[in-house]
Scaffold this motif. Structure first.
Motif, PDB file in Angstrom:
ATOM      1  N   UNK C  59       0.811  -1.215   0.000  1.00 29.20           N
ATOM      2  CA  UNK C  59       0.000   0.000   0.000  1.00 29.20           C
ATOM      3  C   UNK C  59       0.845   1.265   0.000  1.00 29.20           C
ATOM      4  N   UNK C  60       2.141   1.128   0.156  1.00 29.83           N
ATOM      5  CA  UNK C  60       3.027   2.287   0.026  1.00 29.83           C
ATOM      6  C   UNK C  60       3.120   2.633  -1.455  1.00 29.83           C
ATOM      7  N   UNK C  61       2.870   3.886  -1.812  1.00 35.61           N
ATOM      8  CA  UNK C  61       2.870   4.234  -3.230  1.00 35.61           C
ATOM      9  C   UNK C  61       4.295   4.411  -3.746  1.00 35.61           C
ATOM     10  N   UNK C  62       4.439   4.422  -5.060  1.00 41.57           N
ATOM     11  CA  UNK C  62       5.767   4.524  -5.657  1.00 41.57           C
ATOM     12  C   UNK C  62       6.129   5.938  -6.078  1.00 41.57           C
ATOM     13  N   UNK C  63       5.196   6.879  -5.937  1.00 40.43           N
ATOM     14  CA  UNK C  63       5.497   8.209  -6.430  1.00 40.43           C
ATOM     15  C   UNK C  63       5.702   9.235  -5.315  1.00 40.43           C
ATOM     16  N   UNK C  64       5.624   8.775  -4.083  1.00 41.74           N
ATOM     17  CA  UNK C  64       5.776   9.722  -2.986  1.00 41.74           C
ATOM     18  C   UNK C  64       6.670   9.162  -1.877  1.00 41.74           C
ATOM     19  N   UNK C  65       7.180  10.071  -1.065  1.00 37.20           N
ATOM     20  CA  UNK C  65       7.923   9.654   0.111  1.00 37.20           C
ATOM     21  C   UNK C  65       6.958   9.332   1.243  1.00 37.20           C
ATOM     22  N   UNK C  66       7.402   8.484   2.166  1.00 32.53           N
ATOM     23  CA  UNK C  66       6.568   8.157   3.324  1.00 32.53           C
ATOM     24  C   UNK C  66       7.329   8.468   4.604  1.00 32.53           C
ATOM     25  N   UNK C  67       6.633   9.029   5.545  1.00 33.37           N
ATOM     26  CA  UNK C  67       7.212   9.195   6.876  1.00 33.37           C
ATOM     27  C   UNK C  67       6.394   8.350   7.830  1.00 33.37           C
ATOM     28  N   UNK C  68       7.032   7.345   8.401  1.00 37.80           N
ATOM     29  CA  UNK C  68       6.319   6.517   9.383  1.00 37.80           C
ATOM     30  C   UNK C  68       6.633   7.058  10.769  1.00 37.80           C
ATOM     31  N   UNK C  69       5.585   7.475  11.457  1.00 35.86           N
ATOM     32  CA  UNK C  69       5.780   8.081  12.775  1.00 35.86           C
ATOM     33  C   UNK C  69       5.155   7.180  13.827  1.00 35.86           C
ATOM     34  N   UNK C  70       5.941   6.810  14.809  1.00 31.68           N
ATOM     35  CA  UNK C  70       5.419   5.930  15.866  1.00 31.68           C
ATOM     36  C   UNK C  70       5.158   6.776  17.102  1.00 31.68           C
ATOM     37  N   UNK C  71       3.948   6.728  17.609  1.00 26.68           N
ATOM     38  CA  UNK C  71       3.545   7.641  18.670  1.00 26.68           C
ATOM     39  C   UNK C  71       2.552   6.978  19.616  1.00 26.68           C
ATOM     40  N   UNK C  72       2.242   7.665  20.714  1.00 23.06           N
ATOM     41  CA  UNK C  72       1.192   7.207  21.631  1.00 23.06           C
ATOM     42  C   UNK C  72       0.664   8.416  22.394  1.00 23.06           C
ATOM     43  N   UNK C  73      -0.552   8.293  22.860  1.00 18.34           N
ATOM     44  CA  UNK C  73      -1.144   9.429  23.568  1.00 18.34           C
ATOM     45  C   UNK C  73      -0.491   9.617  24.944  1.00 18.34           C
ATOM     46  N   UNK C  74       0.058   8.547  25.494  1.00 20.62           N
ATOM     47  CA  UNK C  74       0.670   8.639  26.825  1.00 20.62           C
ATOM     48  C   UNK C  74       2.108   9.149  26.773  1.00 20.62           C
ATOM     49  N   UNK C  75       2.594   9.410  25.570  1.00 15.71           N
ATOM     50  CA  UNK C  75       4.002   9.786  25.445  1.00 15.71           C
ATOM     51  C   UNK C  75       4.132  11.297  25.332  1.00 15.71           C
ATOM     52  N   UNK C  76       4.773  11.890  26.316  1.00 23.89           N
ATOM     53  CA  UNK C  76       4.831  13.357  26.376  1.00 23.89           C
ATOM     54  C   UNK C  76       5.621  13.985  25.224  1.00 23.89           C
ATOM     55  N   UNK C  77       6.781  13.429  24.872  1.00 21.58           N
ATOM     56  CA  UNK C  77       7.535  14.017  23.749  1.00 21.58           C
ATOM     57  C   UNK C  77       6.736  13.999  22.446  1.00 21.58           C
ATOM     58  N   UNK C  78       5.776  13.033  22.341  1.00 21.67           N
ATOM     59  CA  UNK C  78       4.975  12.979  21.123  1.00 21.67           C
ATOM     60  C   UNK C  78       4.146  14.246  20.982  1.00 21.67           C
ATOM     61  N   UNK C  79       3.686  14.746  22.092  1.00 22.19           N
ATOM     62  CA  UNK C  79       2.945  15.995  22.125  1.00 22.19           C
ATOM     63  C   UNK C  79       3.813  17.135  21.587  1.00 22.19           C
ATOM     64  N   UNK C  80       5.088  17.063  21.979  1.00 25.27           N
ATOM     65  CA  UNK C  80       6.018  18.130  21.599  1.00 25.27           C
ATOM     66  C   UNK C  80       6.281  18.145  20.096  1.00 25.27           C
ATOM     67  N   UNK C  81       6.339  16.968  19.507  1.00 27.67           N
ATOM     68  CA  UNK C  81       6.687  16.920  18.076  1.00 27.67           C
ATOM     69  C   UNK C  81       5.462  17.097  17.182  1.00 27.67           C
ATOM     70  N   UNK C  82       4.293  17.106  17.788  1.00 24.54           N
ATOM     71  CA  UNK C  82       3.076  17.101  16.985  1.00 24.54           C
ATOM     72  C   UNK C  82       2.964  18.293  16.025  1.00 24.54           C
ATOM     73  N   UNK C  83       3.264  19.508  16.483  1.00 23.19           N
ATOM     74  CA  UNK C  83       3.191  20.653  15.550  1.00 23.19           C
ATOM     75  C   UNK C  83       4.044  20.462  14.317  1.00 23.19           C
ATOM     76  N   UNK C  84       5.199  19.823  14.455  1.00 21.36           N
ATOM     77  CA  UNK C  84       6.072  19.570  13.307  1.00 21.36           C
ATOM     78  C   UNK C  84       5.362  18.669  12.309  1.00 21.36           C
ATOM     79  N   UNK C  85       4.721  17.623  12.861  1.00 16.79           N
ATOM     80  CA  UNK C  85       3.999  16.704  11.984  1.00 16.79           C
ATOM     81  C   UNK C  85       2.868  17.447  11.263  1.00 16.79           C
ATOM     82  N   UNK C  86       2.205  18.340  11.998  1.00 21.03           N
ATOM     83  CA  UNK C  86       1.117  19.105  11.370  1.00 21.03           C
ATOM     84  C   UNK C  86       1.653  19.955  10.222  1.00 21.03           C
TER      85      UNK C  86
END
Lengths: 625, 120, 174
Positions: C59-86
């Motif tokens: 299901x990964x397409x051949x014409x674009x890059x993919x960023x796989x991000x592993x996260x959880x709601x209980x993980x505080x640093x994930x909150x911090x990086x969220x704006x970057x992902x947005x």
């Protein structure tokens, strides 16, 4: 105030050390055969100053003088007095002061014992030892000063890592230091023997007792550390081949080899070169181990706060030490020409050394190899228990056999005609092995062979001892204790290894789980407040329907505040047969607790055998010929 | 002579029995894996989340029919050789495996040298 | 002759060891799983966060890059990086795949509702076993995959502004 006094004492010691070096050197140039009295006085002065500085630091810890950085960082007013004292050597600065203390004490005692007999040998030893002391004093003052002041004075300290607040760990460092720092004295003596062209036999008899003392304390230190790891780290193991453990084991191999070959030198005058090499590498390996541990270039369970400057200082010191000892060693004028009979005590002792060097090489290479691959190939590898076990275990077998036969062989030459009893003992060992095998559980070929050879060693030593005791010569008692102890140790380690059982489960309060014939019941959970921590106590009931026993086990999870840490305390029920060992840990975000329950047979025997082995060395120290 | 036969018999007997060795692959693998988020613990010893996850993965792999080597290879690919406690034998690690035995052989030869001197 | 041979060997071994020790003092000893960079992504099958459908490697397409991000709601640093992902979400050349790690579905959805959903695909790894495929050992971690499904970068810990710029540069190459 305390800081100033401490610094004065340290600078005073440095000054006295310098004067000892100067006067010893002057005295050596003089032609007379008497050692000047002022050197004796200076030595006495030196030991007084250095011990005073150590007592002062203990005093600062007991009375929580937080104007000292070392006290502030490693102590807390709410700590029990015993751990306040143990905190003195629980950190880098304090332990280094202990290190210097031991070097000075050994130097002083060695000098006291020897200065009347051989002027140039004693003076050279004093000279070399004091150069080493000077090196460490400079390190202490410049980089790791335990009397370093902080302003403003904090009201409360940061506390000692709770995992270190433990009686076994409190005495572990001093024991170990007496061992491997003590080895500095025969390093110096070896240098002195070369420089003063001493006779080999004299050299051997002057260092023999110090080798035994350091060996005994090193052994005790390792055992106590191992006991601590067993009940405190909560994995149920007692030896992890961790780099720090290896760093204490490497000098131990050297000392063991030395304790044996020094006998050959003393008795027969052979192996002078070899004994010199061993004396030198024992202390070099101790310093190397210290470097590896303190510089933080290894990953390890035990970590001191790391500081690259520290590693650099020790490494420069180590390099200089190696350089000068090489130069001096290669300049020696010793004619060490001899031959050995195949069946003689000398050959057997050499074979002990041979195996020791093999174990040493394995452990040393295993410990430093990851550093090499990282630097040279940028690959990070792990060298762990499976490596050491698979390389070392097979070579234990011939070692045990040699160890059994060796003590009875006489010096120079013997016609060996005791094959009959040898064969009988071997058969007996095989039968016992077979019985263990038959009644309990199967295990692999290697375990079989190690168990057979350890039984062989035990039975053989017992037989020799009984025959010897008829002639009432108790001089062999120490070697009997050590050898038999080691045989028992190996036997029970192997049995423990093969018959241990381990259950790993997740369980809720009130639940009961049954695995085979073992029933584990998690009855309830209590929360208590204690002197300097809060604790969650689990109440477990173990029921073995086959062996028909029922035991209550109460593992703990401790919550310390200074500094904030969780520790998991295992619950252990010990008896002669086996240890029941249980740890629990909470699983985040669920009601379940992860419980590890282990049945570990013969743990008590392992400790007993290890202490028996070490006791041989202590006994020999005090036994007169 | 009789004695020798008995010994040989007993030794062979022991070897025969050892074939029945219990093969506990799972715990052997756990003990050979480093828990990389812990301080010097193996996966078998650790209580950490990471260790629990690795345990599940290894069990799944065993169920799928992967052998020990394949599992190590898979994990080493993801986490580097560092995760394996028993370094595999390759060009880089050859000295690690050989040098203890080189020391052993060399030491033996050295002792032999002193034994033989007598004949000269 | 023989003894001088021994001498040379022992001296050179010791000198060699000491040099390595000196070098080792200045090396970064921190552990990283960046060894995985340069390898192709393994086959995987991960279920979606909010339905039982499966997302596969195909299901990964051949014409674009993919960023796989592993996260959880209980993980505080994930909150911090969220704006970057947005911010990365606005990138046309990049598909962001979120893998929700050892989390409760309800909490995960609350998290996304609160902070916004940057993921083109939201997947769930309840027991953490799928993340092993990407060499994850602590979250958040992110893996950047190129059009040929090769892992070209790995970010351990929360993404920061520099990582953001690196990703932009890599994605918009050529």
């Amino acid at each position: 105030m305390l800081s100033n006094l401490g610094n004065i004492l340290l600078f005073g010691s440095t000054f006295v050390t310098l004067s000892i070096i100067y006067f010893a050197y002057q005295n050596l140039k003089e032609k007379n055969i008497i050692i000047r009295k002022n050197i004796v006085y200076l030595s006495f002065f030196q030991i007084t100053l250095i011990i005073a500085s150590f007592l002062l630091l203990i005093f600062a810890f007991i009375f929580s003088d937080f104007s000292l950085l070392a006290v502030y960082q490693n102590s807390h007013t709410a700590k029990p007095v015993f751990y306040k004292i143990a905190g003195v050597w629980g950190n880098h600065e304090g332990s280094l002061l202990l290190w210097v203390n031991i070097m000075v004490i050994f130097s002083f005692l060695f000098f006291l014992f020897n200065y009347k007999f051989n002027k140039s040998f004693s003076l050279y030893t004093l000279l070399v030892q004091n150069i080493l002391i000077l090196g460490f004093l400079m390190f202490l003052i410049s980089n790791s000063n335990p009397f370093f002041k902080i302003l403003p004075v904090p009201l409360e300290g940061l506390g000692l890592n709770p995992i270190l607040q433990d009686p076994a760990l409190a005495i572990h460092p001093p024991l170990l230091y007496l061992g491997f720092v003590g080895s500095s004295i025969y390093f110096s003596a070896a240098m002195a023997a070369i420089l003063s062209n001493s006779n080999g036999k004299n050299f051997a008899s002057s260092i023999r007792i110090w080798v035994l003392i350091s060996w005994s304390f090193q052994s005790l230190g390792i055992i106590v550390g191992s006991i601590w790891a067993y009940y405190e780290l909560g994995w149920g193991g007692f030896w992890f081949w961790d780099p720090v453990e290896n760093a204490s084991l490497i000098p131990w191999f050297c000392m063991t080899a030395l304790a044996h070959s020094v006998l050959v030198l003393e008795k027969r005058g052979y192996l002078y070169n070899w004994v010199l090499i061993l004396s030198i590498i024992t202390f070099i390996s101790s310093v190397t181990g210290t470097f590896l541990v303190r510089s933080g270039i290894l990953n390890s369970v035990h970590t001191f706060a790391n500081d690259p400057a520290r590693g650099m200082y020790i490494l420069v010191f180590l390099s200089l030490m190696i350089f000068f000892s090489f130069v001096i060693f290669f300049k020696r004028k010793i004619n060490d020409d001899f031959y050995l009979e195949l069946i003689s005590k000398e050959t057997f002792i050499l074979s002990n050394n041979w195996f020791m060097m093999f174990y040493l090489a394995t452990v040393f290479i295993g410990t430093i190899y990851p550093i090499f691959t990282q630097v040279l190939y940028d690959t990070k590898i792990s060298v762990g228990p499976p490596f050491y076990n698979s390389v070392i275990a097979p070579i234990i077998i011939p070692f045990l056999i040699m160890m059994a036969i060796g003590p009875k062989i006489s010096w120079i030459k013997q016609k060996y005609n005791d094959f009959k009893s040898l064969v009988l003992i071997l058969i007996l060992s095989c039968i016992i092995n077979f019985l263990i095998f038959f009644f309990f559980k199967s295990y692999n070929l290697l375990s079989n062979l190690i168990i057979i050879s350890s039984l062989f060693l035990i039975i053989h030593s017992l037989k020799d001892f009984i025959i010897n005791s008829k002639t009432k010569s108790y001089y062999n008692l120490p070697s009997f204790l050590s050898h038999t102890g080691f045989g028992i140790l190996m036997l029970f380690i192997m049995l423990n290894h093969n018959f241990s059982k381990e259950y790993d489960l997740n369980i809720k309060v009130g639940e009961t789980k049954k695995i085979n014939n073992i029933e584990i019941n998690f009855k309830d959970l209590k929360i208590e407040k204690r002197e300097n921590y809060n604790v969650v106590i689990g109440n477990f009931n173990i029921l073995d329907s086959k062996k028909n026993y029922q035991k209550n086990l109460n593992p703990e999870i401790r919550i310390y505040n200074n500094p904030q840490t969780l520790t998991f305390e295992s619950a252990i029920k010990t008896n002669l047969q086996q240890d029941l060992y249980l740890t629990m840990s909470n699983i985040d975000g669920s009601d379940f607790y992860n419980v590890k329950f282990q049945i570990k047979p013969f743990m008590l025997w392992i400790w007993f055998a290890a202490f028996l082995t070490a006791s041989g060395g202590l006994l020999r120290t005090f036994l007169k010929k | 002579m009789k004695n020798k036969f008995i010994i040989i018999f007993l030794c062979i007997f022991s070897i025969e029995l050892s074939a029945a060795e219990i093969n506990n692959l799972e715990s052997k693998i756990f003990k050979n894996l480093r828990c990389i988020v812990c301080q010097g613990q193996s996966i078998a010893e650790s209580n950490s989340d990471f260790a629990q996850t690795i345990k599940i993965v290894v069990r799944d792999k065993i169920d799928q029919g992967d052998n020990e080597k394949e599992i190590y290879k898979f994990l080493a690919e993801k986490y580097g050789e560092w995760i394996i406690y028993k370094p595999k034998f390759n060009y880089i690690n050859s000295l690690l495996w050989f040098s203890p035995y080189i020391v052993l052989v060399f030491g033996g030869l050295l002792i032999l040298k002193y034994l033989r001197r007598k004949k000269n | 002759m023989k003894i001088s041979f021994l001498k040379i060997i022992s001296i050179s071994l010791v000198v060699f060891a000491l040099i390595v020790f000196f070098l080792a003092l200045n090396i970064d000893k921190r552990y990283s799983t960046e060894k995985i960079v340069g390898k192709n992504v393994d086959n995987f099958e991960i279920i979606f966060l909010n339905n039982d459908a499966v997302f596969k490697k195909q299901d990964l397409t051949n014409d674009k890059y993919h960023l796989i991000n592993i996260w959880a709601s209980w993980c505080l640093p994930c909150r911090k990086e969220h704006p970057i992902l947005m911010r990365l979400k606005k990138e046309n050349n990049l598909i962001i795949v979120g893998i929700n790690f050892k989390d409760k579905k309800l909490n995960a959805n609350d998290f996304l509702r609160e902070l916004g959903n940057p993921y083109d695909f939201s997947l769930s790894d309840k027991d953490g076993t799928k993340s092993i495929l990407f060499g994850v050992y602590g979250i958040p971690e992110s893996i950047l995959i190129d059009k040929k499904h090769k892992i070209i970068n790995k970010f351990i810990g929360p993404l920061n502004v520099k990582d953001y710029e690196d990703i932009l540069q890599l994605v918009n190459e050529k």
